[in-house]
Design a protein around this motif. Structure first.
Motif, short mmCIF file in Angstrom:
data_model
loop_
_atom_site.label_atom_id
_atom_site.label_comp_id
_atom_site.label_asym_id
_atom_site.label_seq_id
_atom_site.Cartn_x
_atom_site.Cartn_y
_atom_site.Cartn_z
N UNK A 1 -7.42 1.15 14.56
CA UNK A 1 -6.56 -0.01 14.33
C UNK A 1 -7.22 -1.02 13.41
N UNK A 2 -8.52 -1.25 13.60
CA UNK A 2 -9.23 -2.20 12.74
C UNK A 2 -9.28 -1.70 11.30
N UNK A 3 -9.46 -0.38 11.13
CA UNK A 3 -9.47 0.19 9.79
C UNK A 3 -8.10 0.04 9.13
N UNK A 4 -7.04 0.29 9.89
CA UNK A 4 -5.69 0.15 9.34
C UNK A 4 -5.42 -1.29 8.92
N UNK A 5 -5.79 -2.23 9.77
CA UNK A 5 -5.58 -3.64 9.45
C UNK A 5 -6.36 -4.04 8.20
N UNK A 6 -7.57 -3.51 8.10
CA UNK A 6 -8.40 -3.82 6.93
C UNK A 6 -7.80 -3.23 5.66
N UNK A 7 -7.30 -1.99 5.73
CA UNK A 7 -6.69 -1.35 4.57
C UNK A 7 -5.46 -2.12 4.11
N UNK A 8 -4.64 -2.54 5.05
CA UNK A 8 -3.44 -3.29 4.69
C UNK A 8 -3.80 -4.68 4.18
N UNK A 9 -4.84 -5.28 4.75
CA UNK A 9 -5.27 -6.61 4.31
C UNK A 9 -5.81 -6.57 2.88
N UNK A 10 -6.50 -5.50 2.52
CA UNK A 10 -7.00 -5.37 1.15
C UNK A 10 -5.85 -5.32 0.16
N UNK A 11 -4.79 -4.59 0.50
CA UNK A 11 -3.61 -4.55 -0.38
C UNK A 11 -2.97 -5.93 -0.47
N UNK A 12 -2.88 -6.65 0.65
CA UNK A 12 -2.31 -8.00 0.63
C UNK A 12 -3.14 -8.92 -0.26
N UNK A 13 -4.46 -8.76 -0.20
CA UNK A 13 -5.33 -9.62 -1.02
C UNK A 13 -5.08 -9.39 -2.51
N UNK A 14 -4.87 -8.14 -2.89
CA UNK A 14 -4.59 -7.86 -4.29
C UNK A 14 -3.22 -8.41 -4.69
N UNK A 15 -2.28 -8.36 -3.78
CA UNK A 15 -0.95 -8.91 -4.07
C UNK A 15 -1.04 -10.41 -4.35
N UNK A 16 -1.78 -11.11 -3.51
CA UNK A 16 -1.93 -12.56 -3.69
C UNK A 16 -2.63 -12.86 -5.02
N UNK A 17 -3.68 -12.08 -5.31
CA UNK A 17 -4.43 -12.29 -6.56
C UNK A 17 -3.55 -12.05 -7.79
N UNK A 18 -2.57 -11.17 -7.66
CA UNK A 18 -1.69 -10.85 -8.78
C UNK A 18 -0.43 -11.70 -8.79
N UNK A 19 -0.33 -12.63 -7.83
CA UNK A 19 0.84 -13.49 -7.77
C UNK A 19 2.08 -12.77 -7.27
N UNK A 20 1.91 -11.72 -6.50
CA UNK A 20 3.02 -10.94 -5.97
C UNK A 20 3.11 -11.11 -4.46
N UNK A 21 4.16 -10.56 -3.88
CA UNK A 21 4.28 -10.59 -2.42
C UNK A 21 3.56 -9.38 -1.84
N UNK A 22 3.23 -9.46 -0.56
CA UNK A 22 2.52 -8.36 0.10
C UNK A 22 3.33 -7.08 0.05
N UNK A 23 4.66 -7.20 0.14
CA UNK A 23 5.51 -6.01 0.12
C UNK A 23 5.45 -5.29 -1.23
N UNK A 24 5.18 -6.06 -2.29
CA UNK A 24 5.12 -5.46 -3.62
C UNK A 24 3.88 -4.60 -3.80
N UNK A 25 2.82 -4.93 -3.09
CA UNK A 25 1.56 -4.21 -3.26
C UNK A 25 1.06 -3.72 -1.89
N UNK A 26 1.97 -3.28 -1.05
CA UNK A 26 1.57 -2.77 0.26
C UNK A 26 1.00 -1.36 0.10
N UNK A 27 0.32 -0.89 1.15
CA UNK A 27 -0.21 0.49 1.11
C UNK A 27 0.95 1.45 0.88
N UNK A 28 0.74 2.42 0.01
CA UNK A 28 1.74 3.44 -0.28
C UNK A 28 1.22 4.79 0.19
N UNK A 29 2.02 5.57 0.95
CA UNK A 29 1.56 6.90 1.37
C UNK A 29 0.91 7.64 0.22
N UNK A 30 -0.25 8.25 0.49
CA UNK A 30 -1.08 8.73 -0.62
C UNK A 30 -0.75 10.14 -1.10
#
Length: 213
Positions: free
Chosen positions: A83-112
């Motif tokens: 669970x901690x790994x999943x939260x961290x993975x999703x949080x990293x995507x959210x951080x990139x979304x914020x840095x790019x001026x986008x919403x979290x949904x725009x840069x959420x984890x995508x099935x690989x």
């Protein structure tokens, strides 16, 4: 007298040969003129895992979390860290979304990229369930491969030719085609560490890797 001197010299040489032979054996030693094995008595502590290099480094929330993962046994890691790994993975995507001026949904984890091979979406929960347990599976009837994108199997071991860091980054951030965060279109470069493999530095004799370049 001369015969005795020769006998003494011969015995001395023989003993020297035995002692030298014993000293060259890393696993055996002399103790009161008896051969004994290595001493494994004492208290030993596990300090690290190296099944999947880099995973704990990226997904461990902080130093304490990384240390806790390193000293835990694999059988307990999934329940303790998924669970901690999943939260961290999703949080990293959210951080990139914020840095790019986008919403979290725009840069959420995508099935690989594994999704297309396996035939189902490899969600953040599924991926981190596998990665939280730092072990490499054994597939007696399949090739040994970390992951090469060509077969529906992976993490069955590691070859020297496997670029495990790039593979891990692709699985974490590459999305369905493995190139989602490839540094293009204003997105950060997250699917490679930029360090290439030098195949000419791999040898066929121990330790199988040549001198550092």
């Amino acid at each position: 007298m001369k015969l005795n001197s020769i006998k003494h010299i011969f015995v001395g040489l023989l003993l020297s040969f035995v002692v030298v032979s014993c000293n060259n054996d890393d696993d055996m030693m002399m103790d009161d003129d008896m051969m004994v094995g290595p001493d494994f008595s004492g208290t030993f502590a596990q300090v690290d895992h190296m099944g999947r290099p880099g995973i704990n480094t990226v997904l461990g929330a902080d130093g304490d979390a990384k240390d806790a993962h390193n000293i835990s046994i694999p059988a307990n890691q999934g329940a303790a860290f998924q669970m901690a790994y999943q939260e961290r993975l999703e949080a990293l995507h959210d951080a990139y979304a914020i840095a790019l001026g986008l919403t979290a949904e725009d840069v959420d984890y995508e099935p690989n990229i594994l999704s297309g091979i396996l035939g189902f979406d490899v969600t953040a929960e599924i991926l981190t369930s596998v990665l939280a347990s730092d072990v490499l599976e054994v597939a007696p009837d399949a090739q040994t491969v970390y992951f090469d994108g060509s077969v529906p199997v992976g993490f069955t071991g590691r070859k020297l030719q496997d670029d495990v860091i790039d593979i891990s980054l692709i699985l974490l951030f590459g999305g369905r085609d493995g190139a989602r965060f490839n540094g293009e279109g204003g997105l950060p470069q997250l699917v490679t560490d930029g360090v290439g493999l030098t195949a000419d530095n791999i040898t066929t004799t121990f330790p199988y890797i040549g001198s550092p370049e």
